[in-house]
Write an enzyme that holds these catalytic residues in place. Structure first.
Site, PDB file in Angstrom:
ATOM      1  NE  ARG A  13      -2.354   1.155   3.566  1.00 32.94           N
ATOM      2  CZ  ARG A  13      -2.543   0.465   4.707  1.00 32.94           C
ATOM      3  NH1 ARG A  13      -3.367  -0.558   4.749  1.00 32.94           N
ATOM      4  NH2 ARG A  13      -1.896   0.811   5.801  1.00 32.94           N
TER       5      ARG A  13
ATOM      6  CE1 TYR B 146     -12.414  17.886 -13.454  1.00 31.89           C
ATOM      7  CE2 TYR B 146     -11.980  17.178 -11.200  1.00 31.89           C
ATOM      8  CZ  TYR B 146     -12.379  16.891 -12.493  1.00 31.89           C
ATOM      9  OH  TYR B 146     -12.745  15.611 -12.808  1.00 31.89           O
TER      10      TYR B 146
ATOM     11  CG  ASP C 114      -5.796  21.101 -10.925  1.00 29.58           C
ATOM     12  OD1 ASP C 114      -5.028  20.775 -11.857  1.00 29.58           O
ATOM     13  OD2 ASP C 114      -6.911  20.573 -10.742  1.00 29.58           O
TER      14      ASP C 114
ATOM     15  CE  LYS D 156      -8.744  14.801 -16.929  1.00 30.25           C
ATOM     16  NZ  LYS D 156      -8.975  15.910 -16.031  1.00 30.25           N
TER      17      LYS D 156
HETATM   18  C1  LIG Z   1      -9.726  15.979 -14.855  1.00 31.15           C
HETATM   19  C2  LIG Z   1      -9.218  16.977 -13.918  1.00 31.15           C
HETATM   20  C3  LIG Z   1      -8.958  16.648 -12.593  1.00 31.15           C
HETATM   21  C4  LIG Z   1      -9.326  15.309 -12.010  1.00 31.15           C
HETATM   22  O1  LIG Z   1      -8.625  14.272 -12.553  1.00 31.15           O
HETATM   23  P1  LIG Z   1      -9.097  12.746 -12.450  1.00 31.15           P
HETATM   24  O2  LIG Z   1      -7.830  12.012 -12.658  1.00 31.15           O
HETATM   25  O3  LIG Z   1     -10.117  12.551 -13.518  1.00 31.15           O
HETATM   26  O4  LIG Z   1      -9.674  12.554 -11.079  1.00 31.15           O
HETATM   27  C5  LIG Z   1      -8.409  17.609 -11.777  1.00 31.15           C
HETATM   28  N1  LIG Z   1      -8.144  18.843 -12.235  1.00 31.15           N
HETATM   29  C6  LIG Z   1      -8.382  19.198 -13.497  1.00 31.15           C
HETATM   30  C7  LIG Z   1      -8.052  20.572 -13.938  1.00 31.15           C
HETATM   31  C8  LIG Z   1      -8.945  18.285 -14.380  1.00 31.15           C
HETATM   32  O5  LIG Z   1      -9.229  18.665 -15.630  1.00 31.15           O
END
Ligand SMILES: *Cc1c(COP(=O)(O)O)cnc(C)c1O
Length: 386
Positions: free
Chosen positions: A51, A104, A180, A205
């Site tokens: 883990r 987001y 972010d 992404k």
């Molecule tokens: C998609 C996204 C997230 C979340 O990502 P996941 O891996 O789908 O949980 C966070 N921040 C931004 C800006 C995003 O576009």
């Protein structure tokens, strides 16, 4: 070393592993110890329970930390997990959070539905607030959270101004800044170099890049690591060895892919801008974008995600437009090799600012196809607006 070189070499140690180019994948929950003494000293072993990670997943975390200019990085199950773990690492009952209005939107739900239950108050702020962030800082403000460009509407924040105003207002207190950085990836923006304390991204992404995995990372310097490390351990999050392996494979080609994503997005943005049906295009690398100046000052490149707003269109036209597209898929997420286009709602996700445009808005994730084909596909589908 430059980033492109780092992407190739970071986290790899072939001669610790029979000379294989890539780090091994360990499918491991239980880790065995040879002797009673080794068991007693398990905390000094490279890993003692799956883990907490294995040398295979640690290799990817080291590579991301290296590109982020960070001391530490932790891999978590998704980008959203990176958001909630970062926030919960620093906030406690009675604390106040300043959250960018263009965050987001599931991050908004974390604030409104999870943090409220813990007695943590959120104030949303205008992404373009700059140094005026200081007017919103209260004695109990503990975290200032940024995302740039903003989700859905792509406002570019003056990160340096926000961070320096926050730090000078905080004085002796530690107000933690979290950003972010999913849109830019650490290749095109390095939050820690701008004084941000914690940099998070959805690996789902661009680093993953192939629409086949979900992961997130949180990176920081030594000072903020204990809080993050403790929280992620207590939350019981762990990541699958194969997903991390795929993400690591994606990381090797990230720079080459991003260049094409960015070129294709710019071609599409310039084409959209010339269309009479389009009211505005939201893509900071476009000269006409209101965030272009700060983007040019701070970012090393543009990636493939952009938005546009039509002057007007009926619901029937919007659905006919989507159905007429053959190369752009319809689906959530973005950053994969394949192009996507979806309609987006904006007004319901804003509380500190107002979205005034009345026409329908769309988001495009420009993939790696030939841009001529993508534009021809858009052009044919735009016929429904005639
Ligand atoms: C998609 C996204 C997230 C979340 O990502 P996941 O891996 O789908 O949980 C966070 N921040 C931004 C800006 C995003 O576009």
């Amino acid at each position: 070393m430059k980033d492109d070189t780092k992407l190739v070499h970071a986290g790899r140690a072939p001669f610790e592993n029979v000379g294989a180019v890539n780090p091994p994948v360990y499918h491991a929950s239980t880790i065995l110890f040879e002797t009673h003494e080794d068991l007693q000293n398990h905390r000094s072993a490279p890993t003692y329970y799956g883990r907490h990670g294995t040398p295979g997943t640690d290799a990817f975390a080291r590579a991301i930390a290296d590109v982020e200019h960070a001391d530490h990085c932790v891999i978590v199950p998704s980008g959203l997990a990176a958001i909630s773990i970062s926030l919960l690492s620093f906030l406690k009952t009675g604390d106040h959070l300043l959250m960018v209005d263009t965050t987001y939107d599931p991050a908004r739900s974390v604030c409104d539905q999870l943090l409220t239950r813990c007695g943590i108050e959120t104030t949303y702020y205008d992404p373009l607030i700059g140094a005026d962030i200081k007017s919103l800082i209260k004695p109990n403000t503990r975290v200032v959270y940024l995302e740039s460009p903003g989700s859905r509407t792509f406002e570019v924040q003056d990160v340096a101004a926000i961070v320096s105003a926050t730090k000078s207002t905080a004085g002796e207190r530690d107000i933690v800044t979290i950003m972010d950085n999913t849109w830019a990836t650490p290749l095109y923006f390095k939050p820690l170099d701008f004084g941000v304390d914690v940099s998070l991204q959805s690996i789902t992404k661009y680093v993953g890049g192939h629409a086949d995995l979900l992961l997130g990372t949180i990176s920081c310097q030594a000072k903020h690591w204990p809080a993050i490390d403790r929280t992620r351990r207590l939350m019981g999050n762990s990541v699958g060895a194969d997903d991390v392996y795929l993400a690591q494979r994606g990381l090797r080609s990230l720079s080459a892919r991003l260049k094409v994503h960015g070129q294709n997005a710019l071609r599409i943005a310039e084409w959209l801008e010339r269309r009479k049906e389009v009211q505005r295009v939201m893509y900071p690398p476009l000269q006409s974008d209101p965030g272009h100046g700060i983007w040019r000052r701070d970012f090393a490149g543009g990636t493939g995600l952009l938005g546009f707003v039509l002057k007007t269109a009926s619901e029937g036209q919007v659905s006919a437009f989507q159905d007429a597209l053959t190369l752009f898929g319809m689906g959530f997420s973005w950053g994969g090799y394949e192009s996507l286009l979806i309609p987006i709602d904006i007004a319901p996700y804003r509380t500190a600012t107002q979205w005034k445009a009345t026409g329908p808005a769309f988001r495009i994730s420009a993939g790696l196809e030939d841009p001529d084909d993508l534009i021809a596909d858009l052009e044919a589908a735009f016929a429904v607006f005639a």
